[in-house]
Write a protein that holds these residues in place. Sequence first.
Motif, PDB file in Angstrom:
ATOM      1  N   ARG A 100     -10.442  13.727  -9.800  1.00 30.65           N
ATOM      2  CA  ARG A 100     -11.589  12.693  -9.458  1.00 30.65           C
ATOM      3  C   ARG A 100     -10.946  11.627  -8.759  1.00 30.65           C
ATOM      4  N   LEU A 101     -11.366  11.197  -7.734  1.00 30.30           N
ATOM      5  CA  LEU A 101     -11.002   9.717  -7.186  1.00 30.30           C
ATOM      6  C   LEU A 101     -12.112   8.957  -7.198  1.00 30.30           C
ATOM      7  N   GLN A 102     -11.612   7.606  -7.653  1.00 34.81           N
ATOM      8  CA  GLN A 102     -12.577   6.525  -7.659  1.00 34.81           C
ATOM      9  C   GLN A 102     -12.340   5.848  -6.471  1.00 34.81           C
ATOM     10  N   ARG A 103     -12.880   6.107  -5.400  1.00 34.06           N
ATOM     11  CA  ARG A 103     -12.540   5.598  -3.990  1.00 34.06           C
ATOM     12  C   ARG A 103     -13.371   4.105  -4.005  1.00 34.06           C
ATOM     13  N   GLU A 104     -12.602   3.101  -3.308  1.00 40.10           N
ATOM     14  CA  GLU A 104     -13.239   1.919  -3.081  1.00 40.10           C
ATOM     15  C   GLU A 104     -12.514   1.253  -1.903  1.00 40.10           C
ATOM     16  N   PRO A 105     -13.078   0.461  -1.259  1.00 36.50           N
ATOM     17  CA  PRO A 105     -12.433  -0.294  -0.115  1.00 36.50           C
ATOM     18  C   PRO A 105     -11.243  -0.963  -0.722  1.00 36.50           C
ATOM     19  N   THR A 106      -9.830  -0.793  -0.119  1.00 33.56           N
ATOM     20  CA  THR A 106      -8.849  -1.140  -0.690  1.00 33.56           C
ATOM     21  C   THR A 106      -7.901  -1.888   0.532  1.00 33.56           C
ATOM     22  N   ASP A 107      -7.210  -3.001   0.169  1.00 35.56           N
ATOM     23  CA  ASP A 107      -6.398  -3.588   0.918  1.00 35.56           C
ATOM     24  C   ASP A 107      -4.956  -3.220   0.560  1.00 35.56           C
ATOM     25  N   LEU A 108      -4.426  -2.348   1.381  1.00 36.76           N
ATOM     26  CA  LEU A 108      -3.229  -1.659   1.156  1.00 36.76           C
ATOM     27  C   LEU A 108      -2.018  -2.453   1.220  1.00 36.76           C
ATOM     28  N   GLU A 109      -2.211  -3.672   1.962  1.00 36.41           N
ATOM     29  CA  GLU A 109      -1.145  -4.531   2.187  1.00 36.41           C
ATOM     30  C   GLU A 109      -1.189  -5.070   0.572  1.00 36.41           C
ATOM     31  N   VAL A 110      -2.013  -5.686   0.073  1.00 40.08           N
ATOM     32  CA  VAL A 110      -2.075  -6.090  -1.430  1.00 40.08           C
ATOM     33  C   VAL A 110      -1.450  -5.298  -2.335  1.00 40.08           C
ATOM     34  N   LEU A 111      -2.081  -3.855  -2.228  1.00 41.53           N
ATOM     35  CA  LEU A 111      -1.346  -2.985  -3.314  1.00 41.53           C
ATOM     36  C   LEU A 111       0.008  -2.603  -2.918  1.00 41.53           C
ATOM     37  N   PHE A 152       3.548   8.406   4.226  1.00 41.26           N
ATOM     38  CA  PHE A 152       2.199   8.984   4.196  1.00 41.26           C
ATOM     39  C   PHE A 152       0.999   8.385   5.146  1.00 41.26           C
ATOM     40  N   THR A 153       0.187   9.356   5.681  1.00 41.48           N
ATOM     41  CA  THR A 153      -0.941   8.712   6.309  1.00 41.48           C
ATOM     42  C   THR A 153      -2.175   8.868   5.455  1.00 41.48           C
ATOM     43  N   LEU A 154      -2.994   8.077   5.883  1.00 39.74           N
ATOM     44  CA  LEU A 154      -4.419   8.071   5.133  1.00 39.74           C
ATOM     45  C   LEU A 154      -5.347   7.906   5.934  1.00 39.74           C
ATOM     46  N   PRO A 155      -6.376   8.818   5.861  1.00 37.14           N
ATOM     47  CA  PRO A 155      -7.653   8.506   7.065  1.00 37.14           C
ATOM     48  C   PRO A 155      -8.542   7.321   6.511  1.00 37.14           C
ATOM     49  N   LEU A 156      -8.720   6.619   7.891  1.00 38.06           N
ATOM     50  CA  LEU A 156      -9.811   5.298   7.506  1.00 38.06           C
ATOM     51  C   LEU A 156     -10.926   5.511   7.932  1.00 38.06           C
ATOM     52  N   PRO A 157     -12.046   4.832   7.065  1.00 39.15           N
ATOM     53  CA  PRO A 157     -13.318   5.201   7.007  1.00 39.15           C
ATOM     54  C   PRO A 157     -13.814   4.789   8.793  1.00 39.15           C
ATOM     55  N   ARG A 158     -14.631   5.745   9.216  1.00 39.44           N
ATOM     56  CA  ARG A 158     -15.325   5.372  10.644  1.00 39.44           C
ATOM     57  C   ARG A 158     -16.312   4.316  10.453  1.00 39.44           C
ATOM     58  N   GLY A 209       1.328  -5.449  12.530  1.00 43.06           N
ATOM     59  CA  GLY A 209      -0.288  -5.775  13.247  1.00 43.06           C
ATOM     60  C   GLY A 209      -1.133  -5.615  11.918  1.00 43.06           C
ATOM     61  N   GLU A 210      -2.441  -5.844  12.390  1.00 43.40           N
ATOM     62  CA  GLU A 210      -3.622  -5.801  11.193  1.00 43.40           C
ATOM     63  C   GLU A 210      -3.651  -4.441  10.647  1.00 43.40           C
ATOM     64  N   VAL A 211      -3.825  -4.502   9.324  1.00 44.42           N
ATOM     65  CA  VAL A 211      -4.202  -3.176   8.647  1.00 44.42           C
ATOM     66  C   VAL A 211      -5.436  -3.309   7.904  1.00 44.42           C
ATOM     67  N   PRO A 212      -6.464  -2.573   8.369  1.00 46.62           N
ATOM     68  CA  PRO A 212      -7.869  -2.533   8.039  1.00 46.62           C
ATOM     69  C   PRO A 212      -7.941  -1.849   6.642  1.00 46.62           C
ATOM     70  N   LEU A 213      -8.901  -2.234   5.997  1.00 47.25           N
ATOM     71  CA  LEU A 213      -9.214  -1.850   4.662  1.00 47.25           C
ATOM     72  C   LEU A 213      -9.338  -0.229   4.515  1.00 47.25           C
ATOM     73  N   ALA A 214      -8.994   0.576   3.513  1.00 48.52           N
ATOM     74  CA  ALA A 214      -8.711   1.897   3.455  1.00 48.52           C
ATOM     75  C   ALA A 214      -9.715   2.437   2.223  1.00 48.52           C
ATOM     76  N   GLU A 215     -10.560   3.305   2.385  1.00 49.14           N
ATOM     77  CA  GLU A 215     -11.334   4.218   1.377  1.00 49.14           C
ATOM     78  C   GLU A 215     -10.492   4.785   0.424  1.00 49.14           C
ATOM     79  N   VAL A 216      -9.881   4.391  -0.514  1.00 50.10           N
ATOM     80  CA  VAL A 216      -9.106   4.982  -1.448  1.00 50.10           C
ATOM     81  C   VAL A 216      -9.197   4.622  -2.699  1.00 50.10           C
TER      82      VAL A 216
END
Length: 282
Positions: free
Chosen positions: A130-141, A276-282, A166-173
């Motif tokens: 079970r994944l607890q997904r939420e908008p996440t700043d991967l740079e901060v992580l 690794f690659t992660l899909p970004l929310p559309r 470049g700019e790194v958008p929030l990921a839903e992870v």
Amino acid sequence: GVTLTVLALRRTTAPLGDVMEAAGRVAAGDYGARVAERGPAEARDLARAFNTMTERLQVDDAQRRRLLADITHELRTPLAVVQGNLEGLLDGVYPRDDAHLALILDETRVLSRLVEDLRTLALAESGALRLQREPTDLEVLAEEAAASFRSSAGAAGVALRVESLGEVPLAEVDPVRIREVLTNLISNALRHTPAGGAVTVQLAAEPDGRRITVAVQDTGAGIPPDVLPHIFDRFYKSDESRGMGLGLAIAKNLVEAHGGEMQAGSAPGQGTSLSFTLPLPR
């Protein structure tokens, strides 16, 4: 007409009899059973499907046996240390001091970590994690994950940095799980990077905005070509590795649970890049 009918029935039923006989062998535990592909097209398709099924069963059974053997091997050493020290304390061979109690506690932590890693791996591989997904700043992580290693990296004479292209958008992870991935990759890179080297965590969004790539690059000795395909296998570890060989397998499965992919690139003497690659929310 009767003769032709009998021949046609025999041509159809004979392959079915082969499948039934082979199915009985599989039920008895013989996963090496195979069926000759003969007869009408439908019978050949059935035989082909049966052979594919038994091949997968044979592979799964071999993996299960290897996994049990690997788990037994990994459990044997810490259990032997715990048992030996406890028996020594009870028999009076060892004094009941903090040093021996601390050693026992350390080994129980090893066992606990192994059990938790196996649990995480089993859940991820079965799709039950079970994944607890939420908008996440991967740079901060990534910065947080790197910060926990900066002290040890500095003591080892290895530079550890995080870069964003470049700019790194929030990921839903799930931030806890992705941080676990980053921790595994950074720890692995630091173990294989000599003094004076560097480990870089690099983040970049793909031009189409659909995925983000995170790469952990080191300047170590690299991975031999014959070893590279196996680094994500469970319990696979190099001769100099002190771990249990589960970290990269867990990282790969956690990434795939997010719908992403993990890759490795390396050449002897040129360092290693685990990304690794992660899909970004559309």
